[in-house]
Write a protein that holds these residues in place. Structure first.
Motif, mmCIF file in Angstrom:
data_model
loop_
_atom_site.group_PDB
_atom_site.id
_atom_site.type_symbol
_atom_site.label_atom_id
_atom_site.label_comp_id
_atom_site.label_asym_id
_atom_site.label_seq_id
_atom_site.Cartn_x
_atom_site.Cartn_y
_atom_site.Cartn_z
ATOM 1 N N PHE A 65 0.220 -2.919 3.669
ATOM 2 C CA PHE A 65 0.289 -2.635 2.369
ATOM 3 C C PHE A 65 0.835 -3.766 1.263
ATOM 4 O O PHE A 65 0.034 -2.720 0.229
ATOM 5 C CB PHE A 65 2.045 -1.651 2.210
ATOM 6 C CG PHE A 65 2.063 -1.028 3.678
ATOM 7 C CD1 PHE A 65 0.955 -0.220 4.509
ATOM 8 C CD2 PHE A 65 3.068 -0.104 3.041
ATOM 9 C CE1 PHE A 65 0.407 0.971 4.531
ATOM 10 C CE2 PHE A 65 3.408 0.910 3.586
ATOM 11 C CZ PHE A 65 1.966 1.530 5.244
ATOM 12 N N LEU A 66 0.863 -4.739 1.405
ATOM 13 C CA LEU A 66 1.325 -5.598 0.277
ATOM 14 C C LEU A 66 -0.316 -5.702 -0.457
ATOM 15 O O LEU A 66 -0.760 -5.593 -1.330
ATOM 16 C CB LEU A 66 1.807 -6.590 0.769
ATOM 17 C CG LEU A 66 2.146 -7.617 -0.526
ATOM 18 C CD1 LEU A 66 2.285 -7.703 -1.549
ATOM 19 C CD2 LEU A 66 2.703 -9.045 0.459
ATOM 20 N N ASP A 67 -1.465 -5.599 0.630
ATOM 21 C CA ASP A 67 -2.559 -6.223 0.173
ATOM 22 C C ASP A 67 -3.191 -5.072 -0.421
ATOM 23 O O ASP A 67 -3.559 -5.300 -1.384
ATOM 24 C CB ASP A 67 -4.075 -6.301 1.335
ATOM 25 C CG ASP A 67 -3.517 -8.167 1.495
ATOM 26 O OD1 ASP A 67 -3.161 -9.172 1.279
ATOM 27 O OD2 ASP A 67 -3.869 -8.135 3.186
ATOM 28 N N ILE A 68 -2.826 -4.070 0.013
ATOM 29 C CA ILE A 68 -3.836 -2.704 -0.968
ATOM 30 C C ILE A 68 -2.639 -2.799 -2.448
ATOM 31 O O ILE A 68 -4.159 -2.752 -3.432
ATOM 32 C CB ILE A 68 -3.468 -1.415 -0.316
ATOM 33 C CG1 ILE A 68 -3.678 -1.351 1.173
ATOM 34 C CG2 ILE A 68 -3.220 -0.391 -1.186
ATOM 35 C CD1 ILE A 68 -3.030 -0.187 1.789
ATOM 36 N N CYS A 69 -1.862 -2.730 -2.250
ATOM 37 C CA CYS A 69 -1.074 -3.184 -3.566
ATOM 38 C C CYS A 69 -1.514 -4.500 -4.924
ATOM 39 O O CYS A 69 -1.999 -4.030 -5.820
ATOM 40 C CB CYS A 69 0.020 -3.668 -3.989
ATOM 41 S SG CYS A 69 1.093 -2.124 -3.358
ATOM 42 N N LYS A 70 -1.850 -5.237 -3.458
ATOM 43 C CA LYS A 70 -2.545 -6.815 -4.735
ATOM 44 C C LYS A 70 -3.370 -6.760 -5.161
ATOM 45 O O LYS A 70 -4.257 -7.412 -6.286
ATOM 46 C CB LYS A 70 -2.249 -7.754 -3.573
ATOM 47 C CG LYS A 70 -0.992 -8.402 -3.403
ATOM 48 C CD LYS A 70 -1.273 -9.766 -2.736
ATOM 49 C CE LYS A 70 -1.522 -9.958 -1.420
ATOM 50 N NZ LYS A 70 -1.767 -11.478 -1.149
ATOM 51 N N LEU A 71 -4.911 -5.945 -5.089
ATOM 52 C CA LEU A 71 -5.866 -5.911 -4.184
ATOM 53 C C LEU A 71 -5.972 -4.764 -5.621
ATOM 54 O O LEU A 71 -7.471 -4.816 -6.019
ATOM 55 C CB LEU A 71 -6.773 -5.315 -3.169
ATOM 56 C CG LEU A 71 -6.738 -6.207 -2.546
ATOM 57 C CD1 LEU A 71 -7.771 -5.640 -1.230
ATOM 58 C CD2 LEU A 71 -7.761 -7.592 -2.975
ATOM 59 N N THR A 72 -5.232 -4.409 -6.086
ATOM 60 C CA THR A 72 -5.276 -3.434 -7.147
ATOM 61 C C THR A 72 -4.126 -3.306 -8.204
ATOM 62 O O THR A 72 -4.108 -2.394 -8.697
ATOM 63 C CB THR A 72 -5.912 -1.091 -6.577
ATOM 64 O OG1 THR A 72 -3.554 -1.235 -5.536
ATOM 65 C CG2 THR A 72 -6.059 -1.106 -5.788
ATOM 66 N N ASP A 73 -3.820 -4.242 -8.477
ATOM 67 C CA ASP A 73 -2.821 -4.959 -9.863
ATOM 68 C C ASP A 73 -3.758 -4.752 -10.962
ATOM 69 O O ASP A 73 -4.651 -4.961 -10.743
ATOM 70 C CB ASP A 73 -2.382 -5.883 -9.820
ATOM 71 C CG ASP A 73 -1.290 -6.240 -8.199
ATOM 72 O OD1 ASP A 73 -0.709 -5.027 -8.591
ATOM 73 O OD2 ASP A 73 -0.363 -7.433 -7.466
#
Length: 217
Positions: A65-73
């Motif tokens: 979940f954190l990766d999904i958010c970081k990649l789309t920040d």
């Protein structure tokens, strides 16, 4: 498609981001292999160390979940640049045709849609402990495995287009076979087999064990 010429380090920076995304995708696929794609593997983990693998699963989900958010920040926050999809969309914007922009915007919209399903978990559980979530008065939402796969597929579409623009060819995410995870499952299956054999026939189990090679232990 025309190859564009950009500042010298742009290709290296892009390669860095591509490797970040590939590693993120690899982590997701490893998770699916152990926890999602096969009931037998899941039952093996539960039989060997139920609580340990349950805890690992929780940490793994948080990481995904954190990766999904970081990649789309956003490309920039509080004056600091982020290495994200948005950064690269802005980097290439003036070099894209209208049809390429339409394709990228369509894929980016899908990625943001998936991000919206997990960003609450990121902000209220992973980054902070929200009071209402902690006492179960606020839900976090839900995302399916297939939707996360769609998220990475659309990032791949964007990165592939940018990669070709840089003249470096296609940029598949490349999921390498999960040999370590397979070895883990095989080792656990042997441990379960031996335990069951020892319980029913201790002497026979010892005789069988002496025949094993070191690599089978």
């Amino acid at each position: 498609m025309n190859v564009i010429h950009m500042k010298n380090n742009i290709t290296e920076d892009f390669e860095t981001f591509l490797n970040i995304v590939r590693h993120s995708y690899h982590m997701f696929k490893q998770y699916c292999y152990l926890y999602e794609d096969n009931d037998e593997r899941l039952s093996i983990l539960e039989e060997i160390a139920h609580q340990l693998f349950y805890d690992v699963q929780g940490m793994w989900i948080a990481h995904i979940f954190l990766d999904i958010c970081k990649l789309t920040d956003p490309a920039e926050q509080i004056g600091n640049k982020n290495m994200t999809i948005d950064h690269w969309v802005k980097e290439f914007d003036s070099k894209l045709t209208d049809s390429e922009k339409d394709s990228i915007n369509a894929s980016k919209a899908i990625c943001i849609e998936k991000r919206d399903k997990v960003k609450k978990a990121r902000s209220k559980v992973i980054a902070h402990i929200d009071y209402n979530v902690a006492i179960n008065k606020d839900s976090l939402g839900k995302i399916e495995k297939e939707e996360i796969e769609e998220f990475y597929s659309n990032i791949e579409i964007i990165l592939d287009l940018f990669s070709r623009k840089l003249g470096r060819g296609s940029a598949p995410l490349h999921f390498v076979a999960q040999k370590d995870a397979e070895d883990l499952i095989q080792g656990l299956k042997k441990a379960i087999h031996y335990d069951h054999l020892f319980e029913s026939n201790p002497r026979g189990a010892w005789e069988e064990r002496k025949k094993w090679k070191y690599k089978d232990a």
